[in-house]
Design an enzyme around this catalytic site. Structure first.
Site, mmCIF file in Angstrom:
data_model
loop_
_atom_site.group_PDB
_atom_site.id
_atom_site.type_symbol
_atom_site.label_atom_id
_atom_site.label_comp_id
_atom_site.label_asym_id
_atom_site.label_seq_id
_atom_site.Cartn_x
_atom_site.Cartn_y
_atom_site.Cartn_z
ATOM 1 N N SER A 26 0.871 -1.183 0.000
ATOM 2 C CA SER A 26 0.000 0.000 0.000
ATOM 3 C C SER A 26 0.907 1.233 0.000
ATOM 4 C CB SER A 26 -0.848 -0.013 1.279
ATOM 5 O OG SER A 26 -1.453 1.238 1.508
ATOM 6 N N TYR A 68 -1.519 -0.700 10.617
ATOM 7 C CA TYR A 68 -1.720 -1.042 9.189
ATOM 8 C C TYR A 68 -0.471 -0.617 8.406
ATOM 9 C CZ TYR A 68 -3.847 -1.147 4.514
ATOM 10 O OH TYR A 68 -4.120 -1.409 3.186
#
Ligand code: NAD
Length: 251
Positions: free
Chosen positions: A142, A155
């Site tokens: 990501s 995350y």
């Protein structure tokens, strides 16, 4: 974009980016193993692939479970005879919270799926690819794997870890005809994005504007990049983190 392999495994393929990538592989004539914990969504992906003339099978697999991951690779090879491409895409988001408010439970959940899951998948995929003498792996990282992600520290840490695994594996297997890359999307329109907007509608409203293109990404745009990284055209590309972010990290 030529794909000379025959078989792909996509984890987290019951929806979102995983489903779009499974469909894209199938459109190129690749047989696809659709892996997920969501059996209904997985069966829907298989139906979509078959309706478009492709070949796919659903395998129930929780990427946190070593035995299930081992079985996923074994089933792939038994069913279709090889494992040429793997997209380790299964991942979960976290609730918006500052680091000091985090819980052990949430930390463990995110790390289990996003890091342990990717590591386990790579471990068994690589064991087979080494025997086979070829393969290409793409891991879902990501833009949160490339820099700070306020209110999503764990995350972000999990996606940085995915890049650590990707780059190191790329070097370890560089002379074994196995390439390992990662994809770093910004925000893509999936169920995950919808959940993030529901959690905090104010942030949700601002999300498209965080991308210089003024919009979030489409699942097909990620699928195309994953296929490129698997393709013969990317034959000299390994250990790369490909950003697909509407310009977000260029700012
Ligand atoms: P999604 O929530 O729409 O789909 C994720 C899929 O993973 C679901 O089908 C879910 O059932 C499956 N899954 C969850 N836990 C699993 C487990 N333990 N074992 C097997 N399958 C499991 O998510 P998405 O938006 O399509 O995201 C896919 C990947 O891309 C994730 O790794 C995510 O972190 C990453 N990503 C997404 C975005 C985004 O904005 N959507 C941005 C950057 C990176």
């Amino acid at each position: 974009m030529k794909l000379s392999g025959q078989v792909a495994v996509v984890t987290g393929a019951a929806g979102g980016i995983g489903r779009a990538t499974a469909l894209a592989f199938a459109e190129e004539g690749i047989k696809v193993v659709v892996a997920d914990i969501n059996a209904q969504g997985g069966a829907e992906t298989v139906s979509l692939i078959e309706a478009a003339g492709g070949t796919a099978v659903f395998v129930s697999c929780d990427v946190r479970d070593e035995e299930q991951v081992k079985q996923l690779v074994a089933t792939t090879v038994e069913t279709y005879g090889s494992l040429d491409y793997a997209f380790n895409n299964a991942g979960i988001e976290m609730e918006n919270q500052r680091l000091h408010d985090g819980s052990m439970r949430s930390f463990d959940m995110i790390m289990d799926v996003n890091v342990k899951g990717v590591w386990l998948c790579m471990k068994y995929q690589l064991q087979h690819m080494l025997k086979q003498g070829s393969g290409a792996i793409v891991n879902a990282a990501s833009v949160a794997g490339l820099g700070a992600a306020p209110k999503m520290a764990v995350y972000a840490a999990s996606k940085h870890a995915v890049l650590g695994l990707t780059r190191t594996a790329a070097i370890e297997y560089a002379r074994k005809n196995i390439r390992v890359n990662a994809i770093c999307p910004a925000v893509i329109d999936t169920a995950m994005y919808q959940r993030v907007c529901e959690m905090d509608p104010k942030i949700g409203q601002r999300i498209p504007e965080l991308h210089p293109m003024g919009r979030v990404g489409r699942v097909e745009e990620i699928a195309a990049s994953v296929l490129y990284l698997c393709s013969d055209g990317a034959g000299f590309t390994t250990g790369h983190a490909l950003t697909v972010d509407g310009g977000m990290t260029a700012v």
